[in-house]
Design an enzyme around this catalytic site. Sequence first.
Site, PDB file in Angstrom:
ATOM      1  N   CYS A 101      49.469  58.501 -54.204  1.00  0.00           N
ATOM      2  CA  CYS A 101      50.224  59.624 -53.960  1.00  0.00           C
ATOM      3  C   CYS A 101      51.408  59.909 -55.337  1.00  0.00           C
ATOM      4  O   CYS A 101      51.712  59.747 -56.288  1.00  0.00           O
ATOM      5  CB  CYS A 101      49.887  60.295 -53.127  1.00  0.00           C
ATOM      6  SG  CYS A 101      49.595  61.922 -52.774  1.00  0.00           S
ATOM      7  N   HIS A 208      44.758  58.974 -50.881  1.00  0.00           N
ATOM      8  CA  HIS A 208      45.071  57.983 -49.868  1.00  0.00           C
ATOM      9  C   HIS A 208      43.996  56.420 -49.831  1.00  0.00           C
ATOM     10  O   HIS A 208      43.798  57.340 -48.189  1.00  0.00           O
ATOM     11  CB  HIS A 208      46.118  58.761 -49.102  1.00  0.00           C
ATOM     12  CG  HIS A 208      47.536  59.754 -48.978  1.00  0.00           C
ATOM     13  ND1 HIS A 208      47.960  59.464 -49.117  1.00  0.00           N
ATOM     14  CD2 HIS A 208      47.508  60.975 -49.360  1.00  0.00           C
ATOM     15  CE1 HIS A 208      49.020  59.695 -49.127  1.00  0.00           C
ATOM     16  NE2 HIS A 208      48.614  61.099 -49.271  1.00  0.00           N
ATOM     17  N   GLU A 210      44.928  54.240 -47.574  1.00  0.00           N
ATOM     18  CA  GLU A 210      45.795  54.046 -46.803  1.00  0.00           C
ATOM     19  C   GLU A 210      45.126  54.017 -45.366  1.00  0.00           C
ATOM     20  O   GLU A 210      45.201  53.475 -44.172  1.00  0.00           O
ATOM     21  CB  GLU A 210      47.270  53.434 -47.065  1.00  0.00           C
ATOM     22  CG  GLU A 210      48.139  54.608 -46.538  1.00  0.00           C
ATOM     23  CD  GLU A 210      47.937  55.977 -47.613  1.00  0.00           C
ATOM     24  OE1 GLU A 210      47.233  55.603 -48.829  1.00  0.00           O
ATOM     25  OE2 GLU A 210      48.016  56.998 -47.051  1.00  0.00           O
TER      26      GLU A 210
END
Length: 232
Positions: A101, A208, A210
């Site tokens: 990001c 994202h 994660e």
Amino acid sequence: MKTEQQPLPRVGITRCSQVGDYVASIQKAGGKPIVLDYDADPHRTIHDIDGLVLTGGADVDPSRYGESRHPATSVDDARDTFEFEIAERALARNLPVLAICRGMQLLNVAAGGDLVQDIPSQLQTPLDHTVDSSPAVVAHKVRIERASLLARIVKNPAQLETCDVNSRHHQSVRTVAPGFSVSATSPDGVIEGIENRDASFCVGVQWHPENFHRTGEFDSLFESFVDACRQR
Ligand code: MN
């Protein structure tokens, strides 16, 4: 009988408000996370890590690419100062870098590219790139370039070259930095992934990954990155 264990690769993760999911993703992939504060000494820190994760957060100061600030752009000077210093050192040493990001945007600027400062006001797009109702909610698809490293890492055969991603950004890469190529694009043409194929591992994604550590959609991305860190 147990053979001697190799030390885990040390992965620097730049401090951010949602650092827990980055830490969990790196641990799950077999790395040792080290959260880096902005007042750390970049000279010393670069010797203490085998790879670098550049994380999400505020916008990169547009003065870094020679532009004045759009009204929608908000910056964090202390964070920019530390992250540019550590990113430039990582690039110079060919240290593995996974940039997410804001991290991908910072990586692109550090390597000589620039950014769209505000997608809603500067690009004609029907897609909403700021879907923040829940961290892992799917916002749009991305098309992954067939020849990319990213395609070899995250390609899901069930989805052919497309992949569902979340999206919490109002900026994006505009001019791709020299030496980098586009690895993923959303249906409206926004650049969602970049990589430097000459580097040991240098991959940026605009979404994202994660946030998916519990369900595992992007485990292979973190595993490939940690594997590259282990080669150091
Ligand atoms: Mn997006």
